[in-house]
Each structure stands twice: as C-alpha cells, then as structure tokens.
Design a protein around this motif. Sequence first.
Motif, PDB file in Angstrom:
ATOM      1  N   ASP A  46       0.828  -1.211   0.000  1.00 36.91           N
ATOM      2  CA  ASP A  46       0.000   0.000   0.000  1.00 36.91           C
ATOM      3  C   ASP A  46       0.857   1.254   0.000  1.00 36.91           C
ATOM      4  OD1 ASP A  46      -2.380  -1.370  -0.027  1.00 36.91           O
ATOM      5  OD2 ASP A  46      -2.619  -1.372   2.147  1.00 36.91           O
ATOM      6  N   ASP A  47       1.952   1.219   0.736  1.00 36.88           N
ATOM      7  CA  ASP A  47       2.847   2.372   0.820  1.00 36.88           C
ATOM      8  C   ASP A  47       3.477   2.669  -0.543  1.00 36.88           C
ATOM      9  OD1 ASP A  47       3.686   4.346   2.614  1.00 36.88           O
ATOM     10  OD2 ASP A  47       5.613   3.376   2.937  1.00 36.88           O
ATOM     11  N   LEU A  49       2.167   1.830  -3.515  1.00 38.38           N
ATOM     12  CA  LEU A  49       1.117   2.315  -4.415  1.00 38.38           C
ATOM     13  C   LEU A  49       0.782   3.778  -4.114  1.00 38.38           C
ATOM     14  CD1 LEU A  49      -1.251  -0.811  -4.435  1.00 38.38           C
ATOM     15  CD2 LEU A  49       0.609  -0.253  -6.000  1.00 38.38           C
ATOM     16  N   ALA A  50       0.790   4.141  -2.831  1.00 40.82           N
ATOM     17  CA  ALA A  50       0.535   5.541  -2.452  1.00 40.82           C
ATOM     18  C   ALA A  50       1.623   6.449  -3.016  1.00 40.82           C
ATOM     19  CB  ALA A  50       0.463   5.675  -0.936  1.00 40.82           C
ATOM     20  N   SER A 119      -9.233   5.821  -5.911  1.00 41.65           N
ATOM     21  CA  SER A 119      -8.118   5.020  -5.393  1.00 41.65           C
ATOM     22  C   SER A 119      -7.355   5.767  -4.307  1.00 41.65           C
ATOM     23  CB  SER A 119      -7.177   4.636  -6.536  1.00 41.65           C
ATOM     24  OG  SER A 119      -7.864   3.890  -7.530  1.00 41.65           O
ATOM     25  N   LEU A 123      -6.703   4.546  -0.406  1.00 40.05           N
ATOM     26  CA  LEU A 123      -5.389   4.473   0.228  1.00 40.05           C
ATOM     27  C   LEU A 123      -5.321   5.313   1.501  1.00 40.05           C
ATOM     28  CD1 LEU A 123      -2.946   4.512  -2.819  1.00 40.05           C
ATOM     29  CD2 LEU A 123      -3.308   2.641  -1.201  1.00 40.05           C
ATOM     30  N   ARG A 126      -6.079   3.239   4.415  1.00 37.43           N
ATOM     31  CA  ARG A 126      -5.285   2.023   4.621  1.00 37.43           C
ATOM     32  C   ARG A 126      -4.250   2.211   5.731  1.00 37.43           C
ATOM     33  NH1 ARG A 126      -5.171  -0.859  -0.390  1.00 37.43           N
ATOM     34  NH2 ARG A 126      -7.348  -1.354  -0.817  1.00 37.43           N
ATOM     35  N   VAL A 129      -0.237   2.625   4.911  1.00 41.39           N
ATOM     36  CA  VAL A 129       0.350   3.828   4.317  1.00 41.39           C
ATOM     37  C   VAL A 129       0.968   4.669   5.428  1.00 41.39           C
ATOM     38  CG1 VAL A 129      -0.119   5.936   3.009  1.00 41.39           C
ATOM     39  CG2 VAL A 129      -1.319   3.811   2.439  1.00 41.39           C
ATOM     40  N   ARG A 134       0.100   9.632   3.864  1.00 40.13           N
ATOM     41  CA  ARG A 134      -1.344   9.841   4.003  1.00 40.13           C
ATOM     42  C   ARG A 134      -1.672  11.332   4.021  1.00 40.13           C
ATOM     43  NH1 ARG A 134      -2.029   6.813   7.792  1.00 40.13           N
ATOM     44  NH2 ARG A 134      -2.919   5.067   6.858  1.00 40.13           N
ATOM     45  N   VAL A 180      -4.982  -1.200  -6.167  1.00 41.27           N
ATOM     46  CA  VAL A 180      -5.581  -0.614  -4.962  1.00 41.27           C
ATOM     47  C   VAL A 180      -7.017  -1.106  -4.794  1.00 41.27           C
ATOM     48  CG1 VAL A 180      -6.347   1.539  -3.893  1.00 41.27           C
ATOM     49  CG2 VAL A 180      -4.116   1.430  -5.021  1.00 41.27           C
ATOM     50  N   GLN A 183      -7.530  -4.854  -3.966  1.00 41.52           N
ATOM     51  CA  GLN A 183      -7.306  -5.131  -2.549  1.00 41.52           C
ATOM     52  C   GLN A 183      -8.517  -4.703  -1.719  1.00 41.52           C
ATOM     53  OE1 GLN A 183      -3.208  -4.689  -0.875  1.00 41.52           O
ATOM     54  NE2 GLN A 183      -2.924  -3.397  -2.665  1.00 41.52           N
ATOM     55  N   GLN A 184      -9.139  -3.585  -2.104  1.00 38.05           N
ATOM     56  CA  GLN A 184     -10.316  -3.105  -1.377  1.00 38.05           C
ATOM     57  C   GLN A 184     -11.453  -4.128  -1.460  1.00 38.05           C
ATOM     58  OE1 GLN A 184     -12.666  -0.083  -3.187  1.00 38.05           O
ATOM     59  NE2 GLN A 184     -13.218   0.888  -1.248  1.00 38.05           N
TER      60      GLN A 184
END
Length: 355
Positions: A46-47, A49-50, A119, A123, A126, A129, A134, A180, A183-184
């Motif tokens: 996630d980190d 993708l962010a 998306s 995130l 999440r 992240v 964030r 993203v 995963q959600q």
Amino acid sequence: MPKTALETKPKTVLVRNVFYLMSYAFRALDVRDYERIGSEEFCGMDDLLAAILLIGVETQRKRGFERDYRTAREEGWRIKGRVDMRQTMKLEMAHQPLAAYDYDEYDEDTLLNRILKTSILVLIGRAGVQNERRRRLHGAMAYMQRVSTITDPSSIRWSELRYHRNNRSYELLMNVCYLVIQQQLMDPQSDDRLVAAFDDKQWFSALFENFVLNYFKRHYPALKVTGQTPIRPGEGAPAFVPSMFTDVVLSSGEKTLVIDAKCYGRIFSMNFDKEIMSADHIRQIYYYAAHTGSSENVSAMLVYAGTSERQLSEYWDDGGYRLGCKALCLDTEFSEIASRLDTIVVETFGQIEKG
C-alpha cells in the motif's frame, strides 16, 4: 495449487521491484519524477502504491489532468451551443420567454480521473500507508476538487479503458489503481490481503511478460525486439490446430532467440524424489524454436519469475536446438534482475551495446 511468485509477505526490496516491473511494462521510466522511488523505503505494498499515485497526481497537475467534453443543458436569455427547439417551444407555451440549449463543456470529471481519485481515497484509509504519505494524499485531493468519485468500484470495466497520445501517462496510474481497488474488494480479514493485488494470476503474468519485452526494447535498440509473434502450424495441419504467440523474440542478423515468460510460483515439482521442470513448458519452447527457423540460427528460453528460488541458469541441446531456462529472483536488488536479463543477450548474441 502453487501460489504465484509474489504471494509472500512483501519485503522492501520485493515491493520496490514491483514498481520497476510496472515502470518498464507501462513505459513510465521516461518520466523522471518516478525515478526517486527506486531509492525510497516502503513498509508494504500500500505504501508503494501511495507513493506512485502521489507522483502521478503531481505530474498530471503540471501537465494538466485529462479533460473531455460533456453535454450540458441550460435555459436562459443568452444562447450558446445548440438550441433545443422542442423544449424552447414548451417554455414559450408556459409563458417563459427563455431558450433551452445544449452545449459542450470541457470537463476534468472523466472516468480515468474518477478512478484515480477513488483510489486515493481508498489508500487514505489504509493502515499500511505511512502517515506522511497519508497527509500528502489528503493534499493531492485538493487538485481534484472538480472530479467525482465512483461509489461502486466493482463496476469498473478495466479492460475497456483506452489510452491514446494525450492520456498515455495514465496507463501506469490506472494499473496502480487496479491493484488498490482489487485489494479493497478482498475480504479485509484475509491473511492474503497484503498481496491480494496479485491474486489475479493473469494480470501479473501479463505484467511480467511486458516487463521482459520492454526491458529489451529499452536497453537494446540494436536488437529487433518483438512481442506476440504468431507461430503458425505447418501447412498439413488440420484447421483446428491453432496458431501460438510468443512472448518475446530477439533477433540480430540471422540469429533469433524466442523467450517465453512464466509466472507459476515454484519452478520445479517432485517426481519420485527428483526435481523436474514442467514438460509442457519445455515442449512449448521447442515448438516455438522448430517453427521459427533452423537450429543453426534459432534458440529458445524459458524465463521464470521467482522468489528465493535457486539462481537457475541452464542450457541444453534438444533435437539440435539450443534451449535454456533462467529464473529472475524478484526478492533481490533490481540491478541483479537486470544483470541476468543482460546475460541472456550476451550468451545468445555476444557483446551488444546496452542503451
């Protein structure tokens, strides 16, 4: 059922390599802003993708977010666009001396931008992240105030998204958004949620194939590099025998190497206490080689995506054709992955300048 090569708890180096695979696969390495990701640390998928979406939003803000025309309807004294005569007559009959008209408005609220904003919101919620990212995701939302969100992300038809010269920079971002949102849609209690993005085996296989193809295209302009080359059966074959398509073909002069990229988790299976490779895979590359040209000029190779697999690199002779297999260990530094791809070129064609 063996898991895909990436179905392990993601390490920092493995997570970063996913970025490199996507960058090559979607030809994003020309965007200099993304290059710094290669040296950053990430606490999970996630980190990563962010971080990509943050750079993507900033890059699109500088270029200008995608815009498209949408039809708007108004009633008023000042006419712009196309007059709707029927509605205008109804207004007149109702003693409202106004005109109804339609006009095209250039708007940022496109499907690609809606997916991007949705998306980012996912995130933000999440736990994986980092707090600083964030905070920056919240800031990125200020650039997209005119863009709405998608209430039901499962309704997105990813295969119908289209890219052209003006929105090509969105291709990498949309694939990140796909991860993203996938995963959600997973069960939040699932132990596999960190790697849920790769539950779609077909998606990751296509990613790995495109990575290998575009790596050679980018770094070896002296070679002729093609993908999805049809291998047709012989003239005497019945009509129901299909054509097959190679993943990657490298050519220089009379020499040709056919590569088939595989993402099947473990490379070997056990048979009577002996490790063996898939016979189907070996038959496949032999078929490719035999239908491409003579054994003097043509060779074929399997390239596997793996993690913590032995440093597999073997060649052998089969019916006069030189066949081989290599594993790209995705939990090593990317420089090692690149080096093993470079070795394929050297072992087949000799020393060729790398660009």
